[in-house]
Design a protein around this motif. Sequence first.
Motif, PDB file in Angstrom:
ATOM      1  N   TYR A   1       0.655  -1.026   0.070  1.00  0.00           N
ATOM      2  CA  TYR A   1      -0.110  -0.050  -0.017  1.00  0.00           C
ATOM      3  C   TYR A   1       0.859   1.110  -0.055  1.00  0.00           C
ATOM      4  O   TYR A   1       0.522   2.178   0.814  1.00  0.00           O
ATOM      5  CB  TYR A   1      -0.845   0.009   1.149  1.00  0.00           C
TER       6      TYR A   1
ATOM      7  N   GLN B   1      -5.057   7.930  11.468  1.00  0.00           N
ATOM      8  CA  GLN B   1      -4.354   6.988  10.700  1.00  0.00           C
ATOM      9  C   GLN B   1      -3.531   6.185  11.770  1.00  0.00           C
ATOM     10  O   GLN B   1      -2.538   5.440  11.701  1.00  0.00           O
ATOM     11  CB  GLN B   1      -3.310   7.747   9.703  1.00  0.00           C
TER      12      GLN B   1
ATOM     13  N   ASP C   1     -12.109  -4.111  12.042  1.00  0.00           N
ATOM     14  CA  ASP C   1     -11.288  -3.827  10.826  1.00  0.00           C
ATOM     15  C   ASP C   1      -9.997  -3.369  11.122  1.00  0.00           C
ATOM     16  O   ASP C   1      -9.725  -2.049  11.433  1.00  0.00           O
ATOM     17  CB  ASP C   1     -11.866  -2.891   9.928  1.00  0.00           C
TER      18      ASP C   1
ATOM     19  N   GLU D   1      -8.638   0.138   9.243  1.00  0.00           N
ATOM     20  CA  GLU D   1      -9.623   1.143   9.404  1.00  0.00           C
ATOM     21  C   GLU D   1      -8.436   2.310   9.527  1.00  0.00           C
ATOM     22  O   GLU D   1      -8.935   3.449   8.975  1.00  0.00           O
ATOM     23  CB  GLU D   1     -10.198   1.057  10.748  1.00  0.00           C
TER      24      GLU D   1
ATOM     25  N   ARG E   1      -7.313   3.236   6.054  1.00  0.00           N
ATOM     26  CA  ARG E   1      -8.431   3.930   5.233  1.00  0.00           C
ATOM     27  C   ARG E   1      -8.693   5.206   5.631  1.00  0.00           C
ATOM     28  O   ARG E   1      -8.870   6.147   4.599  1.00  0.00           O
ATOM     29  CB  ARG E   1      -9.559   3.095   5.439  1.00  0.00           C
ATOM     30  N   LYS E   2      -8.829   5.569   7.103  1.00  0.00           N
ATOM     31  CA  LYS E   2      -9.090   6.956   7.315  1.00  0.00           C
ATOM     32  C   LYS E   2      -7.935   7.931   7.147  1.00  0.00           C
ATOM     33  O   LYS E   2      -8.059   9.123   6.489  1.00  0.00           O
ATOM     34  CB  LYS E   2      -9.459   6.883   8.980  1.00  0.00           C
TER      35      LYS E   2
ATOM     36  N   GLU F   1      -8.321   8.574   3.215  1.00  0.00           N
ATOM     37  CA  GLU F   1      -9.229   9.584   3.011  1.00  0.00           C
ATOM     38  C   GLU F   1      -9.055  10.852   3.618  1.00  0.00           C
ATOM     39  O   GLU F   1      -9.324  11.786   2.729  1.00  0.00           O
ATOM     40  CB  GLU F   1     -10.488   9.104   3.837  1.00  0.00           C
TER      41      GLU F   1
END
Length: 151
Positions: free
Chosen positions: A67, A101, A127, A130, A133-134, A137
């Motif tokens: 990632y 994060q 999750d 999470e 992803r945050k 975002e």
Amino acid sequence: MFDAETSKIPCRHDRLILDFANASKGKFTPQWPVEYWHSKNEEDFDAPYTVQFVLENRLYRTGAENYGDWYDVEAIVRLINFALETTGRPERFITEQSGGQIASFIFADPFTFVPIARRYGLPLSTDPAEAMRKGLEFEERVINQLRENED
């Protein structure tokens, strides 16, 4: 707790495994954690990882997604919790909800801890990814705002 974004490539999932081990206060004791980054050349930044360690004379290995400069927290937590389960330990790394994060985990026996967490309103998550992803975002929102300000 740790920042799910490493700001480095490769990410060093092997060091993350050691961070989880340190947080367990001697109950999770992996030996020889290793991260293999399968890059084919110096320009291959998207190559996946293989991460492994030995626990109680058994090799535990998994693939980890690339990632960019973000850990594949989900793969690492899944591997560690599987190792704990197969070696008979009751504890697991339980994911707390993330507001950003920063990933946060509690090392405890879920059978005992989860009902207590629910009773007292500790926000848990199913999750482990999470925080990534945050964080992504948030980065996307900032980039979009910067682009809007340029126009």
